[in-house]
Design an enzyme around this catalytic site. Structure first.
Site, PDB file in Angstrom:
ATOM      1  N   SER A   1     -40.783 105.926 -15.788  1.00 19.05           N
ATOM      2  CA  SER A   1     -40.559 105.733 -17.226  1.00 19.05           C
ATOM      3  C   SER A   1     -41.915 105.628 -17.920  1.00 19.05           C
ATOM      4  O   SER A   1     -42.809 104.939 -17.430  1.00 19.05           O
ATOM      5  CB  SER A   1     -39.761 104.456 -17.494  1.00 19.05           C
ATOM      6  OG  SER A   1     -39.703 104.205 -18.892  1.00 19.05           O
ATOM      7  N   SER A   2     -42.057 106.300 -19.063  1.00 18.57           N
ATOM      8  CA  SER A   2     -43.298 106.170 -19.824  1.00 18.57           C
ATOM      9  C   SER A   2     -43.232 104.963 -20.769  1.00 18.57           C
ATOM     10  O   SER A   2     -44.159 104.699 -21.518  1.00 18.57           O
ATOM     11  CB  SER A   2     -43.583 107.456 -20.595  1.00 18.57           C
ATOM     12  OG  SER A   2     -42.441 107.866 -21.303  1.00 18.57           O
TER      13      SER A   2
ATOM     14  N   VAL B   1     -28.728 108.376 -17.445  1.00 11.30           N
ATOM     15  CA  VAL B   1     -27.281 108.440 -17.656  1.00 11.30           C
ATOM     16  C   VAL B   1     -26.620 109.305 -16.586  1.00 11.30           C
ATOM     17  O   VAL B   1     -25.454 109.659 -16.693  1.00 11.30           O
ATOM     18  CB  VAL B   1     -26.962 109.010 -19.061  1.00 11.30           C
ATOM     19  CG1 VAL B   1     -27.515 108.101 -20.154  1.00 11.30           C
ATOM     20  CG2 VAL B   1     -27.516 110.432 -19.239  1.00 11.30           C
ATOM     21  N   ASP B   2     -27.405 109.651 -15.521  1.00 18.01           N
ATOM     22  CA  ASP B   2     -26.951 110.673 -14.571  1.00 18.01           C
ATOM     23  C   ASP B   2     -26.188 110.133 -13.364  1.00 18.01           C
ATOM     24  O   ASP B   2     -25.691 110.909 -12.544  1.00 18.01           O
ATOM     25  CB  ASP B   2     -28.138 111.508 -14.086  1.00 18.01           C
ATOM     26  CG  ASP B   2     -29.272 110.645 -13.502  1.00 18.01           C
ATOM     27  OD1 ASP B   2     -28.992 109.614 -12.851  1.00 18.01           O
ATOM     28  OD2 ASP B   2     -30.448 111.029 -13.695  1.00 18.01           O
TER      29      ASP B   2
ATOM     30  N   HIS C   1     -28.356 102.825 -21.082  1.00 14.40           N
ATOM     31  CA  HIS C   1     -28.179 103.917 -22.051  1.00 14.40           C
ATOM     32  C   HIS C   1     -26.856 104.641 -21.871  1.00 14.40           C
ATOM     33  O   HIS C   1     -26.693 105.784 -22.307  1.00 14.40           O
ATOM     34  CB  HIS C   1     -29.348 104.916 -21.958  1.00 14.40           C
ATOM     35  CG  HIS C   1     -30.632 104.379 -22.518  1.00 14.40           C
ATOM     36  ND1 HIS C   1     -31.842 105.027 -22.401  1.00 14.40           N
ATOM     37  CD2 HIS C   1     -30.910 103.236 -23.194  1.00 14.40           C
ATOM     38  CE1 HIS C   1     -32.796 104.316 -22.988  1.00 14.40           C
ATOM     39  NE2 HIS C   1     -32.258 103.216 -23.471  1.00 14.40           N
TER      40      HIS C   1
ATOM     41  N   CYS D   1      -5.603 108.604 -29.810  1.00 16.61           N
ATOM     42  CA  CYS D   1      -5.498 108.546 -31.270  1.00 16.61           C
ATOM     43  C   CYS D   1      -5.917 109.850 -31.946  1.00 16.61           C
ATOM     44  O   CYS D   1      -5.775 109.982 -33.159  1.00 16.61           O
ATOM     45  CB  CYS D   1      -6.328 107.380 -31.817  1.00 16.61           C
ATOM     46  SG  CYS D   1      -8.102 107.668 -31.776  1.00 16.61           S
TER      47      CYS D   1
HETATM   48 ZN   LIG Z   1      -9.053 107.101 -29.735  1.00 18.22          ZN
END
Ligand SMILES: [Zn+2]
Length: 241
Positions: free
Chosen positions: A190-191, A101-102, A117, A152
């Site tokens: 990756s494992s 995710v980096d 991910h 929101c």
């Molecule tokens: Zn929102």
């Protein structure tokens, strides 16, 4: 020479698609999750990185991700990211599917990265699904316990896929299509323990693995290299020129 064997496989078995995991970023100083000194040896993922934990205690989950965002923001792409970007630029690799995710593949110059991910660079509203940058979420965290949606007012969630959440459907579909189109899927760092991404190699005609330590699919790989990603991929790149 295992790197020479891998270079030969990449040359012969086109198209080649790459799947990367945490082991590709450890040389950038980003700890992995599952090795003996990885993040999950320190904290329980279900306490800090699951959707149930987030709904129960978003302050604690943001406390964990706040540190992670800082580590990732200060990290630089390493030799493995750069070698993969170069393999892509030279036409030896079609695309990179990553469990990370980096965003270090994109920062190394890879044009086609499928993030299955999610990304730690963003934060998402669970109410209206609006996304905003992790930077603005961090700025809010300086003032408040949890960041909230500008639209929101709902609590924002880190833009990564938490345990207990579905993977983003469009990215997973593209990743599956890429794997099925590949004559060689190259797994790096990756494992292969986290599904469904760990099942992608089985969709390809064949796959090879570069990873320190065993993986769940070692016995089905055409080639397994137990070594660091940076040194191995730099040697592979040299073997393809
Ligand atoms: Zn929102």
């Amino acid at each position: 020479m295992p790197a020479a064997a891998l270079a030969a496989l990449i040359r012969e078995r086109q198209p080649c698609v790459v799947l990367t995991g945490a082991g590709v970023s450890t040389e950038s100083g980003i700890p992995d999750f599952r090795s003996p000194d990885g993040i999950w040896a320190e904290v329980d993922p279900f306490e800090v990185a699951s959707i149930q934990a987030f709904r129960r205690d978003p302050v604690r989950v943001w406390g964990f991700y706040r540190k992670r965002i800082h580590v990732v923001r200060d990290a630089e792409p390493n030799a493995a990211h750069r070698a993969l970007a170069e393999l892509e630029a030279r036409g030896f690799v079609d695309a990179i599917v990553t469990q990370n995710v980096d965003a270090l593949h994109s920062r190394a110059g890879s044009p086609d990265v499928v993030e299955v991910h999610g990304s730690i660079r963003s934060a998402q509203c669970l109410g209206c699904l609006w996304s905003q940058s992790a930077e603005s979420a961090l700025a809010q965290l300086d003032l408040d316990d949890v960041p909230s949606c500008r639209r929101c007012g709902e609590v924002l969630k880190p833009g990564v896929v938490l345990f207990g959440e579905m993977l983003p459907a469009a990215q997973m579909e593209r990743a599956t299509q890429l794997a099925r189109s590949a004559r060689l899927l190259l797994v790096v760092g990756s494992s292969l323990e986290v599904w469904p991404a760990a099942g992608l190699p089985l969709e390809a005609q064949s796959f090879a693995i570069v990873n320190r330590g065993p993986t769940a699919l070692d016995d089905k790989a055409v080639l397994k290299i137990d070594a660091g990603a940076g040194e191995t991929l730099s040697a592979v790149l040299a073997g393809l020129t």
